[in-house]
Design an enzyme around this catalytic site. Structure first.
Site, PDB file in Angstrom:
ATOM      1  CB  THR A 162      95.611  19.448  -0.869  1.00  0.00           C
ATOM      2  OG1 THR A 162      94.081  20.018  -0.560  1.00  0.00           O
ATOM      3  CG2 THR A 162      95.257  18.017  -0.006  1.00  0.00           C
TER       4      THR A 162
ATOM      5  CE  LYS B  29      94.589  21.086  -4.918  1.00  0.00           C
ATOM      6  NZ  LYS B  29      93.189  21.302  -4.504  1.00  0.00           N
TER       7      LYS B  29
ATOM      8  CE  LYS C  12      90.276  25.357   6.202  1.00  0.00           C
ATOM      9  NZ  LYS C  12      91.060  24.471   5.985  1.00  0.00           N
TER      10      LYS C  12
ATOM     11  CE  LYS D  79      94.384  28.218   3.898  1.00  0.00           C
ATOM     12  NZ  LYS D  79      94.978  26.990   3.592  1.00  0.00           N
ATOM     13  NE  ARG D  80      83.706  26.315   3.528  1.00  0.00           N
ATOM     14  CZ  ARG D  80      82.668  25.518   3.485  1.00  0.00           C
ATOM     15  NH1 ARG D  80      82.469  24.785   2.627  1.00  0.00           N
ATOM     16  NH2 ARG D  80      81.701  25.736   4.403  1.00  0.00           N
TER      17      ARG D  80
ATOM     18  CG  HIS E 209      90.226  13.374   5.931  1.00  0.00           C
ATOM     19  ND1 HIS E 209      90.715  13.856   5.012  1.00  0.00           N
ATOM     20  CD2 HIS E 209      89.277  12.271   5.837  1.00  0.00           C
ATOM     21  CE1 HIS E 209      90.707  12.650   4.139  1.00  0.00           C
ATOM     22  NE2 HIS E 209      89.763  11.876   4.394  1.00  0.00           N
TER      23      HIS E 209
HETATM   24  I1  GPV Z   1      86.863  16.277   8.665  1.00  0.00           I
HETATM   25  N1  GPV Z   1      88.776  18.255   5.689  1.00  0.00           N
HETATM   26  C1  GPV Z   1      87.629  18.920   5.082  1.00  0.00           C
HETATM   27  O1  GPV Z   1      87.963  19.728   3.975  1.00  0.00           O
HETATM   28  N2  GPV Z   1      86.485  18.878   5.586  1.00  0.00           N
HETATM   29  C2  GPV Z   1      86.085  18.111   6.577  1.00  0.00           C
HETATM   30  O2  GPV Z   1      85.051  18.009   7.015  1.00  0.00           O
HETATM   31  C3  GPV Z   1      87.098  17.451   7.147  1.00  0.00           C
HETATM   32  C4  GPV Z   1      88.469  17.676   6.832  1.00  0.00           C
HETATM   33  C5  GPV Z   1      90.150  18.677   5.226  1.00  0.00           C
HETATM   34  C6  GPV Z   1      91.160  18.928   6.346  1.00  0.00           C
HETATM   35  O3  GPV Z   1      90.839  20.194   6.997  1.00  0.00           O
HETATM   36  C7  GPV Z   1      92.380  19.182   5.579  1.00  0.00           C
HETATM   37  O4  GPV Z   1      93.570  19.290   6.483  1.00  0.00           O
HETATM   38  C8  GPV Z   1      92.924  17.994   4.666  1.00  0.00           C
HETATM   39  O5  GPV Z   1      93.854  18.470   3.938  1.00  0.00           O
HETATM   40  C9  GPV Z   1      91.702  17.458   3.854  1.00  0.00           C
HETATM   41  O6  GPV Z   1      90.618  17.350   4.538  1.00  0.00           O
HETATM   42  C10 GPV Z   1      92.016  16.360   2.990  1.00  0.00           C
HETATM   43  O7  GPV Z   1      92.564  15.402   3.804  1.00  0.00           O
END
Ligand code: GPV
Length: 797
Positions: free
Chosen positions: A645, A649, A543, A537-538, A347
């Protein structure tokens, strides 16, 4: 009368009699409790378990995070009884939506990774894909976020299930024992015996996941338990304090979720959590497999263990350990089973998020596992020697080794120990092969795949946006909640004035609803006519909320300088948490809040510009924000966001994406049509060039007046109550380092924002674009993702 109706009415009678009240007198809290209990009974009674394994295996989804959000509304809907409950409540003068607000979100995750796991559980249950989710039962979920007097983030504990959380079962029959530390005795050849120094119990809590017209399956969460592990032998030896410290260890183990997103902290307790999670889950998987009369050799035929990033990587040596030491299989046999059972989803490419554990720490806590990992590393060494020639070897080994410089590289362990590896959007999966693991791609041909992420339409359209759902119900033949590609049917209506009006009215209504939430939460009255421009988002440098921030400052300055100029009114909405130890991300939050205070109280901004930061972003808040969005901010530096994601949405709910060619934005643009999104900024390739030529952010600062003025406003005290140094670290980072090329993308982002304003003025064209986003993005249903996993990865071995 349906059996649910009977259950509902008789239970209500009993519930009220026990309390000597009439239904009309029940409080919202009591109603919530009552409905939650009845719905749990209905789930248990009416939903089948154990879907058959036809062409796929059973999925054991191992994840340290499951960000499930509120369950009650979702369960009522998937049970098909939402309307019945609503009617009963209406008779008693109550509104179901208000009652559902009583539920506390279980925040057992940080962000996208945990929420994806929750969407996948929903889709697997809805598609009758046999599955169990395995996670941890944290006593404290992700911290609650408050905003302090100076606009700064404050953190509070989230004891999510302390007083009342009815939707879970303690499964006392499933207890496990997990060892830590101690000695390993080498018996002979391949034979070892681990004598752990101490043991901790794992208790299981099941949350039933109810699929839409599908099956129910458990999300099984393990909690550290500390009663019977009190070491009486040591106690009697007089080593009382030592004994007690072990008890504390056990109960502390699953106390908190680590609040880092895309970042490894490297704390021993986290490694202990990871191992505890894996050991309990592997034992539970084997128990069920063997109980069905199947052999160990048949494990890969019936089970797949999907690793949600590397957090559960230690499950690989753990399964090896159990097969070798407990069932006394040979190394070859054990490895053959193991390497056909695991599949790994990557991820992230961010180096700070690629987990590496100190080898000495692993050896101390898991002395048997480190021996197994060393053997895996040695076997790999032979493979790499055989594949690469002398000139290539050093580089190939540097890339592929599991053990390097006293580190255990967990992603490498996962690639070696899995039969399939996948990224989460096409561009990301390509980068996994080309940038992260080129040597592995050559060594293990056919192992690398893509499965683009998806989101569940049940929660993110049906539940979050009932008005849009009703419109879709009217115009789409067939059940779009189960087959989101059916939304294509509304494509021809995108130009239909009547449909446009209906679609637009729903967006307006959702914006009014969000306006109310904003007023309740932060006391700001917002202009419902403005463009609702949303970044949720975080908080993370990659980002680039700071890019959004700089554009808002520049816009503010422009309006100040040209008070007569017409402006398309805009409301910028932010929500998101920063890891408590992430100083720069917290500075960005504070700067946004300080900027908001200045802008929102400036009469010159009236009807033109507003900024709202909504505290404590969580699933239930996302459900309120997303349906109201006009613009979706997806502005990460190209190559850094694996997928995203929230982007899906928002777009499905009719927001226009302003975004870079990163993660799933690329595919969203392809499906929606380039004319229905606004793309800006450097691409993966042009970022490479930028860096190759020696990126110097200061040049942008010096050459672009608009940019310089915006940044300077952060150091002249304008947005810090006169404090000229509050943002020193942030500003220094931007001008002198800017690791995520914020300055390089500023001009292009600002132009894209002007393009948004221009397009919004043509409402007919805007609504058409929004409708086309809804109509064309059915591929981003998590049902499609799960089907991709089924055909590409989980098919029977
Ligand atoms: I590694 N992601 C997250 O939320 N936390 C993590 O520790 C890690 C990955 C996220 C990615 O940043 C996103 O781009 C992605 O959409 C999401 O994982 C699900 O795949």
């Amino acid at each position: 009368m349906s059996s649910f109706q009977t259950l509902l009415e008789t239970s209500l009678k009993t519930y009220c009699e026990e309390r000597f009240v009439q239904p009309e007198q029940l409080t919202d809290r009591q109603w919530y409790q009552f409905i939650a209990e009845v719905s749990q009974q209905a789930v248990l009674q009416s939903f089948p378990h154990n879907p058959p394994l036809v062409s796929t295996r059973k999925v054991n989804y191992l994840s340290m995070e499951f960000l499930i959000g509120r369950l009650l509304g979702n369960n009522l809907m998937n049970l098909g009884v939402y309307d019945q409950v609503q009617q009963l409540l209406a008779k008693c003068g109550k509104n179901l939506v208000d009652i559902l607000e009583q539920e506390r979100d279980p925040s057992l995750g940080n962000g996208g990774l945990g929420r994806l796991a929750a969407c996948y559980l929903d889709s697997m249950a809805s598609l009758s894909q046999a599955a169990v989710g395995y996670g941890l039962h944290y006593q404290y979920g992700l911290f609650k976020q408050l905003i302090g007097y100076h606009g700064e983030q404050l953190e509070r504990g989230d004891a999510w299930n302390r007083d009342f959380y009815p939707q879970q079962y303690h499964r006392a029959d499933l207890q496990q024992k997990v060892g830590f530390g101690g000695q390993v005795v080498h018996l002979q050849d391949d034979k070892y015996q681990w004598q752990p120094e101490w043991e901790i119990f794992g208790e299981a809590f099941d949350l039933p996941v109810v699929g839409y017209k599908g099956v129910q399956q458990p999300l099984r969460l393990w909690q550290g338990y500390s009663e019977t592990d009190f070491d009486f032998a040591v106690f009697n030896d007089g080593d009382y304090l030592h004994a007690e410290s072990r008890v504390i260890d056990a109960s502390k183990l699953t106390k908190v979720l680590y609040p880092n997103d895309n970042h490894q902290e490297g704390k021993a307790l986290r490694l202990m959590q990871q191992y505890f999670h894996c050991a309990c889950s592997i034992a539970d998987i084997l128990r069920q497999h063997l109980a069905q009369g199947r052999s160990l050799e048949q494990l890969p035929e019936f089970e797949v263990i999907q690793l949600n990033d590397t957090h559960p990587a230690i499950a690989i040596p753990e399964l090896m350990r159990v097969l070798l030491d407990q069932y006394e299989l040979s190394w070859e046999k054990a490895w053959s089973i193991c390497s056909k059972t695991f599949a790994y989803t990557n991820h992230t490419l961010l180096p700070e998020a690629l987990e590496q554990w100190d080898q000495t720490l692993v050896a101390k806590l898991l002395p048997r596992h480190i021996i197994i990992i060393e053997r895996i590393n040695n076997e790999l060494h032979h493979l790499v020697k055989a594949e690469f020639n002398e000139d290539e070897f050093a580089q190939a080994w540097y890339e592929t080794a599991v053990l390097m410089d006293n580190r255990v590289r967990m992603a490498n362990l996962c690639v070696v120990g899995s039969f399939a590896v996948n990224g989460v959007a096409q561009i990301h999966s390509d980068l996994v092969v080309s940038d992260l693991f080129p040597a592995y791609a050559r060594l293990f041909k056919g192992r690398f795949h893509n499965v683009t992420n998806g989101v569940t339409p049940r929660r993110w359209i049906r539940q979050a946006n009932p008005a849009l759902s009703a419109l879709l119900d009217q115009h789409v033949k067939g059940d779009w909640t189960k087959d989101l590609e059916l939304l294509r049917q509304i494509e021809p209506l995108a130009k239909d004035p009547q449909f446009q009006r209906a679609y637009q009215a729903i967006k307006q209504q959702n914006k009014q609803a969000l306006a109310q939430v904003i007023e309740q939460e932060i006391g700001l009255k917002v202009n419902g006519e403005a463009i609702f421009d949303i970044q949720i988002k975080r908080f993370h440098e990659y980002k680039r909320q700071q890019l959004n921030l700089l554009n808002i400052i520049a816009t503010y300055q422009e309006i100040k300088a040209n008070p007569e100029q017409a402006v398309v009114p805009r409301l910028f909405v932010f929500a998101g948490k920063a890891a408590p130890g992430y100083f720069l991300a917290k500075q960005i939050i504070q700067a946004i809040n300080n900027l908001a205070a200045t802008i929102n109280s400036d009469p010159d901004m009236q009807g033109k510009l507003q900024v709202a930061f909504l505290p404590d972003y969580r699933v239930s808040l996302a459900e309120k924000i997303i349906p109201a969005a006009d613009v979706s901010e997806q502005i990460s530096l190209a190559g850094k966001e694996a997928s995203g994601t929230g982007n899906m949405k928002l777009a499905l709910n009719g927001a226009i994406t302003i975004g870079t060619l990163d993660g799933a934005n690329v595919e969203i643009a392809e499906f929606a049509g380039e004319e229905n999104v606004v793309i800006f900024g450097h691409t993966v390739e042009s970022v490479r060039e930028l860096r190759a030529n020696g990126y110097n952010p200061r040049e942008y600062y010096e050459q672009d007046d608009v940019l310089r003025n915006a940044i300077d406003a952060l150091t002249d005290g304008s947005f810090a109550n006169g404090d000229q140094h509050r943002y020193d670290a942030l500003v220094d980072n931007l001008i002198n380092h800017d690791p995520f090329c914020t300055l390089a993308d500023f001009a292009s982002y600002r132009a894209a924002q002007q393009e948004i304003a221009k397009r919004y003025q043509n409402q007919t064209a805007w609504v058409e674009s929004a409708i086309l986003n809804t109509a064309r993005l059915g591929a981003f249903s998590s049902d499609r993702s799960i089907r991709d996993y089924q055909t590409r990865i989980w098919k029977k071995a």
